[in-house]
Enzyme design. Sequence first.
Site: not given
Ligand code: C5P
Length: 398
Positions: A208, A277, A305
């Site tokens: 990304n 994701d 995470i």
């Molecule tokens: O749910 P979303 O991806 O929009 O949330 C964003 C937050 O979740 C950010 O702080 C990102 O670093 C964290 N995140 C994560 N692990 C993932 C996806 C998002 O820690 N697989």
Amino acid sequence: MNEPKRILLGVSGGIAVYKSAELVRLLRKQGMEVRVAMTAAAAKFVTPLTFQALSGNAVHCDLLDAESENAMDHISFARWADLMIIAPATANLIAKLSHGLADDLLTTLYLAATCRVYVAPAMNQAMWSKPVTQENIAALRRHGVHLIGPAQGEQACGETGFGRMSEPQEICAALLTVSSGLCLQGLKVLISAGPTREPLDPVRYITNRSSGKMGYALAEAARNAGATVTLVSGPTQLPSPEQIDLVRVETAAEMYDAVITRAENHHVYIGAAAVADYTPVEVRPEKIKKQDEQTTLALHKTKDILAEVASLRVRPFTVGFAAETTDLEAYALDKLARKNLDMIAANWVGQAQGGFDSEQNALEVFWKGGRETLAMTGKNRLAELLIGLIAEILKAKV
Ligand code: C5P
């Protein structure tokens, strides 16, 4: 930031006034010059003479007092200060400050002040938790006021809960550490930054637009605030920051391992990475050949995470980011609750709104019981502001 030398102490009328007398003594012990402005109600709890004796300066109580106006008018008085602290701040005073009322000396000094202002609330627990008080507190935060406390415990009225003024030692320490910029002194901060790369075959990957700039700026701001910082970074073009333990990773799975194995050992975790994701179900050992007109990739979800850190048994103060293209507030609040975070910093992305891969950004920060807008500015300054806010909320929690 230089250490403040000249402190303007505003005292409003609550039983905690007696603790402010001690605060004057502690501040003077640190070599600071203290001048005191009291409301009429405060002077009923402890006489101005007490504050005069402890501060070594005349105490001011009236806005239109010909004698003191000659010696130092209220504008010069407000400008004299390097820092203003209002302790105790009653519910009534907080209501007045948040609405810009200036009907006595103390509220007028607050309006005229151009220095940093700190407020140490003191009131009964029911008065503190009333929505109107919380709205006034949120307004003060939006206006840039720094809160110290209140603390939890037994109150003068016999009830127990939040609302007790913080102890003078704590207020003094907060003024010294926050003002000297070392608001995270002694704390360990873990930050994840940048994008992740999810390989499809030996030459291709899914990624990304994240540049990592915000996460790196946060790591530097946390280090400058006195923290020991570990930065888990996806692939970026940024130079390694000095005096920061940099752990380089590539995929979401590697980032997960690097963060989860360290999180319990840190006081704060900031998830500023743009973690993929979804990741390919299979990484093909050979380059995928061009064949059909259309093709489909099978992907599966990566582990979240941030949510996993927030659900650890011994969890750090957990801060997430939410990059959104629509309904910023609703999505941010949903993530705050669903992922059980302590704080979330949300920003608009796309359509020249800052955010990903830009030098500037603006954030809407939400936490349980509060929110603050950090207006569009360079990512380094924004990082300093967010670190300052994290330190404040963290201190208020303790
Ligand atoms: O749910 P979303 O991806 O929009 O949330 C964003 C937050 O979740 C950010 O702080 C990102 O670093 C964290 N995140 C994560 N692990 C993932 C996806 C998002 O820690 N697989």
